[in-house]
Design an enzyme around this catalytic site. Structure first.
Site, PDB file in Angstrom:
ATOM      1  N   SER A 187      39.888  43.002  37.008  1.00 51.90           N
ATOM      2  CA  SER A 187      41.139  42.280  36.733  1.00 51.90           C
ATOM      3  C   SER A 187      41.502  42.354  35.255  1.00 51.90           C
ATOM      4  O   SER A 187      42.660  42.535  34.879  1.00 51.90           O
ATOM      5  CB  SER A 187      41.019  40.815  37.143  1.00 51.90           C
ATOM      6  OG  SER A 187      40.769  40.702  38.512  1.00 51.90           O
ATOM      7  N   HIS A 241      38.724  43.813  44.894  1.00 47.22           N
ATOM      8  CA  HIS A 241      38.463  42.559  45.617  1.00 47.22           C
ATOM      9  C   HIS A 241      38.806  42.717  47.106  1.00 47.22           C
ATOM     10  O   HIS A 241      38.058  42.269  47.970  1.00 47.22           O
ATOM     11  CB  HIS A 241      39.338  41.420  45.070  1.00 47.22           C
ATOM     12  CG  HIS A 241      39.041  41.001  43.665  1.00 47.22           C
ATOM     13  ND1 HIS A 241      40.015  40.886  42.707  1.00 47.22           N
ATOM     14  CD2 HIS A 241      37.877  40.635  43.058  1.00 47.22           C
ATOM     15  CE1 HIS A 241      39.473  40.481  41.568  1.00 47.22           C
ATOM     16  NE2 HIS A 241      38.184  40.324  41.746  1.00 47.22           N
ATOM     17  N   LYS A 279      38.738  29.794  31.086  1.00 48.27           N
ATOM     18  CA  LYS A 279      38.851  31.250  30.978  1.00 48.27           C
ATOM     19  C   LYS A 279      40.289  31.641  30.617  1.00 48.27           C
ATOM     20  O   LYS A 279      40.563  32.812  30.346  1.00 48.27           O
ATOM     21  CB  LYS A 279      38.469  31.901  32.314  1.00 48.27           C
ATOM     22  CG  LYS A 279      37.116  32.609  32.300  1.00 48.27           C
ATOM     23  CD  LYS A 279      37.009  33.507  33.517  1.00 48.27           C
ATOM     24  CE  LYS A 279      35.700  34.285  33.540  1.00 48.27           C
ATOM     25  NZ  LYS A 279      35.599  35.101  34.769  1.00 48.27           N
ATOM     26  N   ARG A 283      29.645  46.026  40.819  1.00 45.52           N
ATOM     27  CA  ARG A 283      30.296  47.214  40.287  1.00 45.52           C
ATOM     28  C   ARG A 283      29.238  48.043  39.580  1.00 45.52           C
ATOM     29  O   ARG A 283      28.391  48.638  40.203  1.00 45.52           O
ATOM     30  CB  ARG A 283      31.430  46.830  39.331  1.00 45.52           C
ATOM     31  CG  ARG A 283      32.670  46.387  40.029  1.00 45.52           C
ATOM     32  CD  ARG A 283      33.628  45.681  39.145  1.00 45.52           C
ATOM     33  NE  ARG A 283      33.090  44.394  38.720  1.00 45.52           N
ATOM     34  CZ  ARG A 283      33.785  43.421  38.187  1.00 45.52           C
ATOM     35  NH1 ARG A 283      35.056  43.592  37.948  1.00 45.52           N
ATOM     36  NH2 ARG A 283      33.236  42.282  37.858  1.00 45.52           N
TER      37      ARG A 283
END
Ligand code: ADP
Length: 164
Positions: free
Chosen positions: A133, A17, A41, A95
């Site tokens: 993450s 990030h 989430k 990514r």
């Protein structure tokens, strides 16, 4: 004034990030980090913790790049959040190919909602590209070394959270 919005959950903020933030900062006058509240989430870090970690990183990046950083929690539609903060640009990191399909759909839908806001994709430096993450949390839970993936402050917060 060029204002960009970089949205995400940032649970927690990683070196991936940060690399995207640094690149985005070079392209903008103000970079707004949109922190999605994302209650469903079930984030490991609550909103205040995520915001505090990002603010610490943003202060360093702001001093380094001269770009103004604003950390902005949001819960509404991304495109409305972009309007709220006056952003003409949404920044997303790409990514693997796996990110592409979802991002492709998001751009299509967001364009239908507001064609004035442009989405820009950036790629992190090779050594940061694989960082997610979710995996960082998993590695931390299993007692692995996470110092290659997050800043020292975030590594400490993670170990603290896991009671190690
Ligand atoms: P989300 O919950 O929207 O997936 P994340 O916090 O995981 O949010 O990520 C925010 C943005 O940062 C997304 O665009 C994601 O693709 C990007 N990103 C995350 N990790 C990396 C990385 N290692 N390299 C490049 N982009 C990344």
């Amino acid at each position: 004034m060029r204002i960009a919005l970089y949205p995400g959950t940032f649970d927690p903020v990683t070196l991936g990030h940060i690399d995207i933030m640094r690149r985005a900062a070079r392209l903008t006058d103000r970079l707004v980090i949109g922190v999605a509240i994302n209650r469903d989430k079930g984030p490991m870090f609550d909103l205040e913790e995520r915001v505090a970690m990002i603010e610490a990183e943003a202060a360093k990046l702001s001093a380094e790049t001269g770009t103004e950083f604003v950390v902005h929690p949001f819960e509404n539609l991304l495109i409305d959040c972009a309007r709220d903060v006056g952003a003409q640009i949404i920044v997303r990191g790409l990514r693997a190919v796996a990110d592409f399909e979802y991002e492709f759909q998001m751009v299509g839908m967001n364009r239908a909602l507001d064609d004035e806001v442009e989405t820009v994709f950036l790629m992190a430096e090779a050594r940061y590209q694989a960082i997610a993450s979710k995996l960082v949390k998993e590695i931390a839970r299993l007692g692995g070394d996470i110092t290659k993936f997050v800043s020292p402050a975030v590594a400490e917060a993670l170990t603290g959270k896991l009671g190690r």
